[in-house]
Design a protein around this motif. Structure first.
Motif, PDB file in Angstrom:
ATOM      1  N   ALA A  87     -13.788   5.269  -4.774  1.00  0.00           N
ATOM      2  CA  ALA A  87     -12.561   5.768  -3.795  1.00  0.00           C
ATOM      3  C   ALA A  87     -11.419   4.826  -4.366  1.00  0.00           C
ATOM      4  CB  ALA A  87     -13.094   5.703  -2.677  1.00  0.00           C
ATOM      5  N   PRO A  88     -10.186   5.257  -4.336  1.00  0.00           N
ATOM      6  CA  PRO A  88      -8.875   4.709  -4.496  1.00  0.00           C
ATOM      7  C   PRO A  88      -8.638   3.578  -3.443  1.00  0.00           C
ATOM      8  CG  PRO A  88      -8.436   7.027  -4.195  1.00  0.00           C
ATOM      9  CD  PRO A  88      -9.955   6.870  -4.041  1.00  0.00           C
ATOM     10  N   VAL A  89      -8.585   2.347  -3.693  1.00  0.00           N
ATOM     11  CA  VAL A  89      -7.840   1.440  -2.804  1.00  0.00           C
ATOM     12  C   VAL A  89      -6.969   0.724  -3.633  1.00  0.00           C
ATOM     13  CG1 VAL A  89     -10.230   1.208  -1.381  1.00  0.00           C
ATOM     14  CG2 VAL A  89      -9.707  -0.405  -3.567  1.00  0.00           C
ATOM     15  N   SER A  90      -6.061   0.061  -2.491  1.00  0.00           N
ATOM     16  CA  SER A  90      -4.866  -0.608  -2.890  1.00  0.00           C
ATOM     17  C   SER A  90      -5.385  -2.173  -3.092  1.00  0.00           C
ATOM     18  CB  SER A  90      -3.854  -0.767  -2.265  1.00  0.00           C
ATOM     19  OG  SER A  90      -3.188   0.417  -1.761  1.00  0.00           O
ATOM     20  N   GLN A 148       0.782  -1.230  -0.121  1.00  0.00           N
ATOM     21  CA  GLN A 148      -0.029  -0.083  -0.049  1.00  0.00           C
ATOM     22  C   GLN A 148       0.752   1.229  -0.001  1.00  0.00           C
ATOM     23  OE1 GLN A 148      -4.286   0.176   1.471  1.00  0.00           O
ATOM     24  NE2 GLN A 148      -3.181  -0.771   3.309  1.00  0.00           N
ATOM     25  N   VAL A 149       1.967   1.239  -0.471  1.00  0.00           N
ATOM     26  CA  VAL A 149       2.772   2.374  -0.512  1.00  0.00           C
ATOM     27  C   VAL A 149       2.877   2.751  -1.958  1.00  0.00           C
ATOM     28  CG1 VAL A 149       5.153   3.223  -0.287  1.00  0.00           C
ATOM     29  CG2 VAL A 149       4.252   1.723   1.416  1.00  0.00           C
ATOM     30  N   CYS A 150       2.814   2.060  -2.916  1.00  0.00           N
ATOM     31  CA  CYS A 150       3.296   2.706  -4.364  1.00  0.00           C
ATOM     32  C   CYS A 150       2.066   2.973  -5.167  1.00  0.00           C
ATOM     33  CB  CYS A 150       4.277   1.572  -5.194  1.00  0.00           C
ATOM     34  SG  CYS A 150       3.277   0.232  -5.753  1.00  0.00           S
ATOM     35  N   GLY A 151       0.998   2.570  -5.003  1.00  0.00           N
ATOM     36  CA  GLY A 151      -0.107   2.826  -5.802  1.00  0.00           C
ATOM     37  C   GLY A 151      -0.225   1.979  -7.118  1.00  0.00           C
ATOM     38  N   LEU A 202     -13.170   1.731  -5.582  1.00  0.00           N
ATOM     39  CA  LEU A 202     -14.016   0.965  -4.961  1.00  0.00           C
ATOM     40  C   LEU A 202     -14.982   1.809  -4.660  1.00  0.00           C
ATOM     41  CD1 LEU A 202     -14.828  -1.703  -3.114  1.00  0.00           C
ATOM     42  CD2 LEU A 202     -13.944  -0.321  -1.117  1.00  0.00           C
ATOM     43  N   GLY A 237       0.473   9.194  -2.753  1.00  0.00           N
ATOM     44  CA  GLY A 237       0.639   7.719  -2.502  1.00  0.00           C
ATOM     45  C   GLY A 237       1.111   6.873  -3.924  1.00  0.00           C
ATOM     46  N   CYS A 264      -3.861  -4.907  -3.726  1.00  0.00           N
ATOM     47  CA  CYS A 264      -3.027  -5.748  -3.135  1.00  0.00           C
ATOM     48  C   CYS A 264      -3.183  -6.126  -1.544  1.00  0.00           C
ATOM     49  CB  CYS A 264      -1.505  -5.515  -3.291  1.00  0.00           C
ATOM     50  SG  CYS A 264      -0.976  -4.153  -2.086  1.00  0.00           S
ATOM     51  N   THR A 265      -3.863  -5.272  -1.032  1.00  0.00           N
ATOM     52  CA  THR A 265      -3.991  -5.306   0.460  1.00  0.00           C
ATOM     53  C   THR A 265      -5.529  -5.280   0.710  1.00  0.00           C
ATOM     54  OG1 THR A 265      -1.947  -4.327   0.716  1.00  0.00           O
ATOM     55  CG2 THR A 265      -3.194  -4.629   2.716  1.00  0.00           C
ATOM     56  N   PHE A 266      -6.302  -5.863   0.118  1.00  0.00           N
ATOM     57  CA  PHE A 266      -7.819  -5.711   0.083  1.00  0.00           C
ATOM     58  C   PHE A 266      -8.304  -6.984  -0.227  1.00  0.00           C
ATOM     59  CE2 PHE A 266     -12.135  -4.658  -1.438  1.00  0.00           C
ATOM     60  CZ  PHE A 266     -12.190  -3.686  -0.590  1.00  0.00           C
ATOM     61  N   LEU A 267      -9.259  -7.676   0.630  1.00  0.00           N
ATOM     62  CA  LEU A 267      -9.723  -9.035   0.685  1.00  0.00           C
ATOM     63  C   LEU A 267     -10.903  -8.851  -0.478  1.00  0.00           C
ATOM     64  CD1 LEU A 267     -10.012 -10.287   4.166  1.00  0.00           C
ATOM     65  CD2 LEU A 267      -8.291 -10.614   2.663  1.00  0.00           C
TER      66      LEU A 267
END
Lengths: 302, 161
Positions: B63-66, B51-54, B60, B139, B68-71
């Motif tokens: 809204a922007p979400v990562s 969740q650092v690089c985007g 979603l 981000g 990689c770190t989202f179930l």
């Protein structure tokens, strides 16, 4: 890739507490997942169950309660940034929330998750110390309140028991006329240093009657610095402008700096001295009705 | 209380790039893996995985979400937009046009995330200041360091509307 786990989605704090009491350390609390999913991916934490508390109605509520600002554990950073109650009672908190991590983390990440994960490189715990933050923990046997300073024990370690849920954090709004400021510094994703300061002054008087100074990220946990705070009390704003360096030296002396990937303990102690002085001057200028636009590299002043 | 037992799947319904999709996922499935490996949508990239690089940014409910770190189970009942849903080959999104016009793409690895983050920003604030654009994109890392043209493309797109 994540190892398999069961996902519990309780709809009340009571249900969540039941699961926690039954599963013990085999379960982890989960809301935004911005921290817990990272350590699960790394294999640093292995659990059989995640207990998703963000579907519990009301647990994200942000409201004025009995003279305090109560922030529900599952309120996101974005909600904190926007909530009218935060702007009305603790506006500095809304300003800092706007600069937590990045927009994706702010969209999903929660205040409770941030505090309960207790990453030393975090803004909120430092800032909330300056508001005499108190966390509310809920379990099957009821609720208990714990000052944030006692809740955060060290890096990734809190006083929360395995069967407890962090339900809310309560802040004591500063009296009218208080000048506050927060500064964060760092070149990494997470801050290398954070300092929160507040200067209270009696009605009509120029002298500082009370002060708050909290420093975080440089040590195992954020801390208030009582001797530095006491030094400011009784000073006029002119005194503060002249002698801010003395307070900064006390802060650098008392801070529990430790070395890590962000720098050595000596470096952090020196940065504490530099930034405590700078942010005291900003708060002093604000108390005098000016809003200085200071710019330093890799630094955000709120 | 809703429970998804360990090693079992649950059915989710997602509006993905405007189309309804139904699929079975396990609790530990990450949205990024579902998008890339099961749905063959390769626009979102796995890069930092923290969740650092985007590079894995998706929208979603706007809204922007990562990813990689989202179930993936969390996407149930929600709307997901990936870069594949932004425009078509015949008709690009105005942001994509602006990125081309400003040569705001170097290696391209960050571009999908940049576009989607910018999309969310312009939906929130159709006429952002430069400061707002820079803050919102903080981000999203461009390892080629081509930030100036990316910011200019977003500002130009906003002002052309």
């Amino acid at each position: 890739m994540l190892r398999p786990f069961a996902l519990y989605r309780p709809s009340t704090v009571g249900e969540a507490a039941e699961v926690l009491a039954r599963e013990g350390p085999d379960a982890a609390l989960y809301a935004g997942g911005t921290e817990v999913l990272l350590i699960l991916k790394e294999g640093l934490l292995r659990v059989r169950s995640l207990v998703d508390v963000k579907r519990i109605p009301g647990l994200d509520e942000i409201r004025r309660d009995d003279g305090h600002l109560s922030i529900g554990a599952t309120a996101t950073h974005r909600a904190l940034e926007r909530a009218p109650a935060v702007h009305a009672h603790c506006p500095l908190v809304a300003g800092v929330a706007r600069h937590v991590a990045n927009i994706r983390v702010r969209t999903i990440g929660t205040v409770g998750g941030n505090l309960a994960f207790a990453d030393p490189h975090s803004d909120l715990a430092t800032l909330f110390l300056a508001f005499d933050g108190v966390v509310r923990l809920a379990s099957r046997s009821g609720e208990r309140d714990l000052p944030l300073a006692e809740f955060v024990r060290g890096p990734y370690e809190t006083a929360r028991r395995d069967d407890e849920i962090l339900a809310a954090v309560r802040l004591a709004p500063w009296p009218a006329g208080t000048a506050g400021a927060y500064v964060k510094f760092g070149v990494h994703e997470r801050p290398t240093l954070g300092v929160a300061v507040a200067l209270m002054r009696g009605a009509g008087g120029d002298a500082v009657t009370d002060a708050r100074l909290a420093v975080g990220c440089v040590g195992p946990r954020p801390q208030r610095l009582p001797e530095a705070e006491a030094r400011v009390c009784g000073w006029s704003l002119a005194d503060l402008a002249r002698h801010a360096g003395e307070v900064a030296a006390l802060a650098a002396r008392d801070v529990d700096a430790v070395g890590d990937l962000h720098g050595s303990a000596e470096y952090k102690r020196e940065m504490t001295r530099v930034f405590v002085r700078r942010i005291l001057l900003v708060a002093g200028a604000r108390a005098a009705g000016r809003d200085p636009h200071e710019h330093y590299p890799h630094t955000i002043i709120v | 209380m809703n429970i998804i037992p360990i090693r079992s799947s649950c059915s989710i319904r997602v509006t993905l790039n405007g189309r309804p999709v139904e699929l079975a996922v396990r609790p530990e499935a990450l949205l990024l893996d579902v998008l890339r490996d099961r749905l063959q949508l390769k626009g979102a990239k796995r890069s930092c995985d923290m969740q650092v690089c985007g590079a894995c940014t998706v929208l979603l409910d706007g809204a922007p979400v990562s990813a990689c770190t989202f179930l993936a189970v969390e996407a149930d009942g929600r709307e997901i937009v990936t870069v594949e849903g932004l425009g078509t080959e015949e008709r690009l999104d105005p942001l994509q046009e602006a990125f081309i016009d400003h040569a705001a793409v170097q290696c391209g690895f960050c571009t999908a995330g940049m576009l989607l983050t910018a999309k969310a920003l312009l939906a929130e604030d159709p006429a952002p200041t430069r400061e707002r654009v820079v803050h919102y994109l903080r981000g999203n890392l461009c390892r080629c360091t081509g930030y100036r043209k990316i910011v200019e493309a977003i500002l130009a797109c906003a002002h052309a509307r």
